[in-house]
Write a protein that holds these residues in place. Structure first.
Motif, PDB file in Angstrom:
ATOM      1  N   THR A 126      40.553  31.439  33.301  1.00 10.47           N
ATOM      2  CA  THR A 126      41.608  30.820  34.109  1.00 10.47           C
ATOM      3  C   THR A 126      42.839  30.539  33.250  1.00 10.47           C
ATOM      4  O   THR A 126      43.971  30.821  33.648  1.00 10.47           O
ATOM      5  CB  THR A 126      41.080  29.529  34.765  1.00 10.47           C
ATOM      6  N   GLU A 127      42.628  30.009  32.059  1.00  7.14           N
ATOM      7  CA  GLU A 127      43.752  29.747  31.144  1.00  7.14           C
ATOM      8  C   GLU A 127      44.420  31.047  30.710  1.00  7.14           C
ATOM      9  O   GLU A 127      45.641  31.138  30.647  1.00  7.14           O
ATOM     10  CB  GLU A 127      43.259  28.986  29.912  1.00  7.14           C
ATOM     11  N   GLU A 128      43.608  32.044  30.414  1.00  4.55           N
ATOM     12  CA  GLU A 128      44.118  33.314  29.905  1.00  4.55           C
ATOM     13  C   GLU A 128      44.934  34.065  30.967  1.00  4.55           C
ATOM     14  O   GLU A 128      45.980  34.631  30.661  1.00  4.55           O
ATOM     15  CB  GLU A 128      42.942  34.180  29.432  1.00  4.55           C
ATOM     16  N   SER A 146      46.484  37.056  25.640  1.00  8.59           N
ATOM     17  CA  SER A 146      47.062  36.338  26.777  1.00  8.59           C
ATOM     18  C   SER A 146      47.861  37.274  27.666  1.00  8.59           C
ATOM     19  O   SER A 146      48.712  38.020  27.196  1.00  8.59           O
ATOM     20  CB  SER A 146      47.943  35.204  26.297  1.00  8.59           C
ATOM     21  N   GLN A 192      36.784  28.633  32.687  1.00 11.92           N
ATOM     22  CA  GLN A 192      37.989  27.888  32.325  1.00 11.92           C
ATOM     23  C   GLN A 192      38.861  28.702  31.365  1.00 11.92           C
ATOM     24  O   GLN A 192      40.076  28.756  31.507  1.00 11.92           O
ATOM     25  CB  GLN A 192      37.614  26.541  31.694  1.00 11.92           C
ATOM     26  N   ARG A 193      38.241  29.380  30.414  1.00 11.58           N
ATOM     27  CA  ARG A 193      38.999  30.195  29.449  1.00 11.58           C
ATOM     28  C   ARG A 193      39.692  31.357  30.151  1.00 11.58           C
ATOM     29  O   ARG A 193      40.851  31.676  29.855  1.00 11.58           O
ATOM     30  CB  ARG A 193      38.077  30.713  28.343  1.00 11.58           C
TER      31      ARG A 193
END
Length: 167
Positions: free
Chosen positions: A109-111, A164, A106-107
């Motif tokens: 994917t967010e990044e 990011s 999930q991290r």
């Protein structure tokens, strides 16, 4: 397959690729014994193995394209579609799952702004799941390109990916 058809297929490979494959063939008693090496050679030059390339390799090794495709799709490090400059292989084995690989996915994917199986819009990264990277004692783990990263946490994901990267 006729000799002419075989030669037409093989012409889809570059001279450099053919020379590298032939160098491997020189070390084995049967041409098809270098199937994985030949796939890796073409992938190293092109980034992935297209259907056309696979058929050309198969013709050069005197094997069927279906037989070679079975080998190519068995190995998760042979890419049968285009991938980004670096492939992120996120381990989802039982050891990594117990240690939180879902949260790390999930991290990532967010990044990066991509789901599993997708490539970032800048073509920098492709995120793929992998069943095991063989470092269960250091779970959770992932590979970015050729580098294995062990004992991952959300902070290390950010550090590894350089902050990011989403637009």
């Amino acid at each position: 397959m006729s000799e002419a058809n075989s030669m037409n297929l093989i012409s889809a490979l570059s001279q450099e690729e053919l020379q590298a494959i032939d160098a491997e063939i020189a070390h084995v008693p049967y041409r098809d014994a270098v199937a994985i090496d030949a796939l890796k050679i073409v992938q190293a030059h092109r980034g992935w193995v297209s259907d056309e390339s696979l058929s050309a390799i198969a013709a050069h090794l005197h094997m069927s394209a279906d037989e070679l495709d079975g080998i190519a799709t068995f190995y998760n490090l042979i890419y049968r579609r285009p991938v980004g400059d670096k492939v992120i292989l996120l381990c989802n084995s039982i050891s990594c799952w117990i240690k939180g690989c879902e949260n790390l996915q999930q991290r990532i994917t967010e990044e990066l702004g991509v789901e599993l199986g997708e490539t970032t819009s800048d073509n920098r990264y492709t995120l793929l799941p992998v069943t095991c990277l063989g470092a269960c004692d250091k779970a959770p783990v992932m590979m970015v390109g050729d580098e294995l990263h062990e004992d991952l946490c959300e902070e290390s994901i950010i550090r590894i990916l350089g902050g990011s990267t989403t637009p």
